[in-house]
Scaffold this motif. Sequence first.
Motif, PDB file in Angstrom:
ATOM      1  N   ASP A 264       0.794  -1.231   0.000  1.00  0.00           N
ATOM      2  CA  ASP A 264       0.000   0.000   0.000  1.00  0.00           C
ATOM      3  C   ASP A 264       0.822   1.275   0.000  1.00  0.00           C
ATOM      4  N   LEU A 265       2.140   1.166   0.115  1.00  0.00           N
ATOM      5  CA  LEU A 265       3.001   2.341   0.197  1.00  0.00           C
ATOM      6  C   LEU A 265       4.011   2.329  -0.935  1.00  0.00           C
ATOM      7  N   VAL A 266       4.071   3.430  -1.668  1.00  0.00           N
ATOM      8  CA  VAL A 266       5.083   3.610  -2.709  1.00  0.00           C
ATOM      9  C   VAL A 266       5.918   4.810  -2.308  1.00  0.00           C
ATOM     10  N   ILE A 267       7.225   4.629  -2.299  1.00  0.00           N
ATOM     11  CA  ILE A 267       8.138   5.739  -2.046  1.00  0.00           C
ATOM     12  C   ILE A 267       8.872   5.981  -3.355  1.00  0.00           C
ATOM     13  N   CYS A 268       8.651   7.150  -3.920  1.00  0.00           N
ATOM     14  CA  CYS A 268       9.302   7.521  -5.172  1.00  0.00           C
ATOM     15  C   CYS A 268      10.380   8.540  -4.829  1.00  0.00           C
ATOM     16  N   LEU A 269      11.616   8.200  -5.117  1.00  0.00           N
ATOM     17  CA  LEU A 269      12.762   9.018  -4.749  1.00  0.00           C
ATOM     18  C   LEU A 269      13.506   9.405  -6.011  1.00  0.00           C
ATOM     19  N   GLY A 270      13.759  10.707  -6.197  1.00  0.00           N
ATOM     20  CA  GLY A 270      14.463  11.113  -7.403  1.00  0.00           C
ATOM     21  C   GLY A 270      15.072  12.491  -7.297  1.00  0.00           C
ATOM     22  N   ASP A 271      15.976  12.775  -8.235  1.00  0.00           N
ATOM     23  CA  ASP A 271      16.637  14.081  -8.223  1.00  0.00           C
ATOM     24  C   ASP A 271      16.152  14.974  -9.360  1.00  0.00           C
ATOM     25  N   GLY A 272      15.030  14.621  -9.953  1.00  0.00           N
ATOM     26  CA  GLY A 272      14.446  15.437 -11.001  1.00  0.00           C
ATOM     27  C   GLY A 272      12.934  15.435 -10.888  1.00  0.00           C
ATOM     28  N   ILE A 273      12.319  16.502 -11.330  1.00  0.00           N
ATOM     29  CA  ILE A 273      10.864  16.622 -11.238  1.00  0.00           C
ATOM     30  C   ILE A 273      10.178  15.495 -12.003  1.00  0.00           C
ATOM     31  N   THR A 274      10.685  15.155 -13.189  1.00  0.00           N
ATOM     32  CA  THR A 274      10.046  14.100 -13.981  1.00  0.00           C
ATOM     33  C   THR A 274      10.253  12.708 -13.389  1.00  0.00           C
ATOM     34  N   ASP A 275      11.167  12.559 -12.437  1.00  0.00           N
ATOM     35  CA  ASP A 275      11.354  11.262 -11.781  1.00  0.00           C
ATOM     36  C   ASP A 275      10.080  10.830 -11.051  1.00  0.00           C
ATOM     37  N   MET A 276       9.291  11.793 -10.603  1.00  0.00           N
ATOM     38  CA  MET A 276       8.069  11.475  -9.871  1.00  0.00           C
ATOM     39  C   MET A 276       7.009  10.864 -10.779  1.00  0.00           C
ATOM     40  N   ASP A 277       7.162  11.026 -12.094  1.00  0.00           N
ATOM     41  CA  ASP A 277       6.223  10.425 -13.042  1.00  0.00           C
ATOM     42  C   ASP A 277       6.210   8.909 -12.931  1.00  0.00           C
ATOM     43  N   ALA A 278       7.301   8.325 -12.465  1.00  0.00           N
ATOM     44  CA  ALA A 278       7.393   6.867 -12.359  1.00  0.00           C
ATOM     45  C   ALA A 278       6.302   6.286 -11.463  1.00  0.00           C
ATOM     46  N   ALA A 279       5.796   7.051 -10.506  1.00  0.00           N
ATOM     47  CA  ALA A 279       4.792   6.541  -9.570  1.00  0.00           C
ATOM     48  C   ALA A 279       3.364   6.875  -9.980  1.00  0.00           C
TER      49      ALA A 279
END
Length: 171
Positions: free
Chosen positions: A79-94
């Motif tokens: 139930d938990l997704v942690i999306c970690l990234g160094d770019g704004i578009t990295d959050m698109d992965a989730a």
Amino acid sequence: MLRKAGVPLLIVSAGITNLIRQFLEPVDVPWDSTAIYANEVFFDEDGVAKSHGPVVSSYNKATTYRANPEFFKRHEGRDLVICLGDGITDMDAAKEIPSAVTLRVGIAREGRFEEYRDSGAFDVLVDFSSAEESLHIVTALLRSLVVDEHGVAREKTQTLRDAGDTKSSQT
């Protein structure tokens, strides 16, 4: 920490899978519950690049869920997704991953903190002014979400409650 808590890991990168694996070799990565969605390069017997898999870029990371059905089927019910990234578009992965809670953690590269903060893309934002300090902050955040103060894996409902509490904070 991830292995002990039984947390699966999906690495999404516009980088090259082969290099990511080499970089992570000295780290205790739980490979049995880890997958990499990145650009795969295939070599012939002489070590010459001969072909590549599907292209992963900043512009198509939102396809992560559709492109990795085996990984998500294996870890169904989380139930938990942690999306970690160094770019704004990295959050698109989730974006398409079904979850009760998605925590979007950004690591703002030098001189980009205000831009990242103002983007609204992140729930938690870490200033990457010092690589070592930034990684300590991220590690502490992950540790607080997946293990309790005694180092024991948290129950799913406890993790969700704690993630909800953490979601409102910014560093």
